[in-house]
Design a protein around this motif. Structure first.
Motif, PDB file in Angstrom:
ATOM      1  N   GLU A  30      85.614  46.717  68.980  1.00 29.60           N
ATOM      2  CA  GLU A  30      86.001  47.969  68.323  1.00 29.60           C
ATOM      3  C   GLU A  30      86.690  48.911  69.311  1.00 29.60           C
ATOM      4  OE1 GLU A  30      81.702  47.035  66.882  1.00 29.60           O
ATOM      5  OE2 GLU A  30      82.925  46.741  68.660  1.00 29.60           O
ATOM      6  N   TYR A  31      86.194  48.928  70.520  1.00 30.90           N
ATOM      7  CA  TYR A  31      86.635  49.923  71.498  1.00 30.90           C
ATOM      8  C   TYR A  31      87.680  49.338  72.436  1.00 30.90           C
ATOM      9  CZ  TYR A  31      86.253  53.204  75.433  1.00 30.90           C
ATOM     10  OH  TYR A  31      86.511  54.106  76.424  1.00 30.90           O
ATOM     11  N   TYR A  35      93.124  52.640  81.485  1.00 34.75           N
ATOM     12  CA  TYR A  35      92.836  53.332  82.722  1.00 34.75           C
ATOM     13  C   TYR A  35      94.027  53.169  83.658  1.00 34.75           C
ATOM     14  CZ  TYR A  35      87.808  53.363  81.571  1.00 34.75           C
ATOM     15  OH  TYR A  35      86.576  53.569  80.983  1.00 34.75           O
ATOM     16  N   LEU A  45      90.508  57.498  83.061  1.00 28.43           N
ATOM     17  CA  LEU A  45      90.706  57.152  81.662  1.00 28.43           C
ATOM     18  C   LEU A  45      91.901  57.923  81.102  1.00 28.43           C
ATOM     19  CD1 LEU A  45      89.505  55.630  79.203  1.00 28.43           C
ATOM     20  CD2 LEU A  45      88.097  57.656  78.792  1.00 28.43           C
ATOM     21  N   TYR A  48      91.732  56.321  74.725  1.00 24.65           N
ATOM     22  CA  TYR A  48      90.840  55.301  74.226  1.00 24.65           C
ATOM     23  C   TYR A  48      90.836  55.315  72.703  1.00 24.65           C
ATOM     24  CZ  TYR A  48      87.374  59.070  73.695  1.00 24.65           C
ATOM     25  OH  TYR A  48      86.711  60.225  73.348  1.00 24.65           O
ATOM     26  N   GLU A  59      90.827  61.450  80.480  1.00 28.30           N
ATOM     27  CA  GLU A  59      90.939  62.456  81.536  1.00 28.30           C
ATOM     28  C   GLU A  59      92.380  62.834  81.851  1.00 28.30           C
ATOM     29  OE1 GLU A  59      88.159  61.284  84.992  1.00 28.30           O
ATOM     30  OE2 GLU A  59      88.478  59.431  83.867  1.00 28.30           O
ATOM     31  N   PHE A  90      95.145  49.412  83.726  1.00 28.95           N
ATOM     32  CA  PHE A  90      94.209  48.425  83.198  1.00 28.95           C
ATOM     33  C   PHE A  90      93.838  48.765  81.770  1.00 28.95           C
ATOM     34  CE2 PHE A  90      93.252  45.737  86.719  1.00 28.95           C
ATOM     35  CZ  PHE A  90      93.416  46.516  87.846  1.00 28.95           C
ATOM     36  N   SER A  94      85.519  46.824  74.595  1.00 26.63           N
ATOM     37  CA  SER A  94      84.066  46.720  74.544  1.00 26.63           C
ATOM     38  C   SER A  94      83.623  46.702  73.090  1.00 26.63           C
ATOM     39  CB  SER A  94      83.440  47.923  75.272  1.00 26.63           C
ATOM     40  OG  SER A  94      82.033  47.838  75.276  1.00 26.63           O
TER      41      SER A  94
ATOM     42  N   ARG B  92      78.171  55.359  81.235  1.00 25.66           N
ATOM     43  CA  ARG B  92      78.678  55.359  79.869  1.00 25.66           C
ATOM     44  C   ARG B  92      78.014  56.485  79.117  1.00 25.66           C
ATOM     45  NH1 ARG B  92      78.085  50.541  75.423  1.00 25.66           N
ATOM     46  NH2 ARG B  92      79.663  51.282  73.989  1.00 25.66           N
ATOM     47  N   PHE B  97      81.396  55.289  73.611  1.00 24.77           N
ATOM     48  CA  PHE B  97      81.968  54.170  74.355  1.00 24.77           C
ATOM     49  C   PHE B  97      82.542  54.584  75.706  1.00 24.77           C
ATOM     50  CE2 PHE B  97      82.077  50.749  71.260  1.00 24.77           C
ATOM     51  CZ  PHE B  97      82.025  51.387  70.045  1.00 24.77           C
ATOM     52  N   LYS B  98      82.872  55.857  75.845  1.00 24.87           N
ATOM     53  CA  LYS B  98      83.585  56.267  77.054  1.00 24.87           C
ATOM     54  C   LYS B  98      82.811  55.925  78.310  1.00 24.87           C
ATOM     55  CE  LYS B  98      85.197  60.362  77.601  1.00 24.87           C
ATOM     56  NZ  LYS B  98      85.360  61.823  77.477  1.00 24.87           N
ATOM     57  N   THR B  99      83.486  55.278  79.247  1.00 23.87           N
ATOM     58  CA  THR B  99      82.886  54.913  80.523  1.00 23.87           C
ATOM     59  C   THR B  99      83.678  55.575  81.636  1.00 23.87           C
ATOM     60  OG1 THR B  99      82.189  52.791  79.605  1.00 23.87           O
ATOM     61  CG2 THR B  99      82.192  52.995  81.998  1.00 23.87           C
ATOM     62  N   ILE B 100      82.982  56.297  82.481  1.00 26.42           N
ATOM     63  CA  ILE B 100      83.611  57.022  83.584  1.00 26.42           C
ATOM     64  C   ILE B 100      83.267  56.311  84.882  1.00 26.42           C
ATOM     65  CG2 ILE B 100      83.799  59.227  84.787  1.00 26.42           C
ATOM     66  CD1 ILE B 100      84.897  59.230  81.933  1.00 26.42           C
TER      67      ILE B 100
END
Lengths: 115, 111
Positions: A30-31, A35, A45, A48, A59, A90, A94, B92, B97-100
């Motif tokens: 889904e996600y 980056y 980021l 997304y 960001e 990249f 997920s 996370r 879902f956002k992963t920093i």
């Protein structure tokens, strides 16, 4: 197993040119996210998406556009390339299925140079 | 917002233990991760820890989580030259879902 596929792997642009970095995943995730990796700054980021038709800013979104018309594809568009966009990009995906840990699966990267 | 910090370089001798440290800001993070990046490649998940755990061990890897200090560490026992890579700490967001990611620690292993 293809996983996350990014194209092109390398690209050189002139300032002001536009281009699209392609990302496709075959895991029904889904996600999806984009980056950029710069020395000393790690991964930042850009944009997304939590599903088809839904995108959001990360960001550092300025200068980039995204769309998510299908679950599989998440292209990143540079509207008018600038030298500051020279970076390695990249794509990662997920899933939120119950058994999953939220692990991100990464493509091999696209190295972009803007002259 | 979320922020993840880690030192940029670590150099160890082959056979020694390596300890890579990380601090994070989002106290509500559910998952904390260590990713490994080898030269010219994308990132791959090395290990992870749930926020309700203090420690996780997986063969040569030990992850310690200090929630009070928001400190995460990765210990690699018997470090080998093949462990030379960049190691990223990541958190996370809870419910999302956002992963920093942190800036990454480049591990050099001297033979």
């Amino acid at each position: 197993n293809a996983g996350v596929t990014q194209t092109p792997k390398f690209q050189v642009l002139k300032t002001g040119q536009s281009m699209t970095l392609q990302c496709a995943q075959d895991m029904n995730h889904e996600y999806m996210s984009w980056y950029r990796q710069d020395p000393g700054m790690g991964l930042r980021l850009i944009h997304y998406s939590v599903g088809a038709g839904i995108t959001d800013q990360g960001e550092v979104p300025n200068g980039y556009n995204v769309s998510r018309s299908t679950t599989e594809d998440f292209p990143l568009r540079l509207l008018s390339a600038a030298p500051s966009q020279t970076s390695v990009y990249f794509c990662a995906s997920s899933s939120e299925r119950a058994r999953d840990t939220g692990e991100l699966f990464f493509g091999e990267g696209s190295r972009l140079t803007v002259l | 917002g979320e922020d993840v910090e880690q030192s940029l370089f670590l150099s160890v001798r082959e056979g020694d233990s390596s300890v890579i440290n990380c601090t994070y800001t989002d106290s509500s993070s559910t998952y904390l991760y260590w990713y490994k990046q080898e030269p010219g490649a994308g990132l791959q998940l090395l290990t992870y820890i749930f926020s309700n755990m203090d420690m996780k061990q997986d063969q040569r890897l030990t992850v310690l989580l200090n929630k009070k200090d928001k400190h995460l560490s990765l210990r690699i026992a018997d470090t080998q030259t093949g462990d030379s890579a960049i190691y990223f700490c990541a958190e996370r967001e809870t419910g999302g879902f956002k992963t920093i990611f942190g800036a990454g620690t480049r591990l050099f292993v001297k033979a």
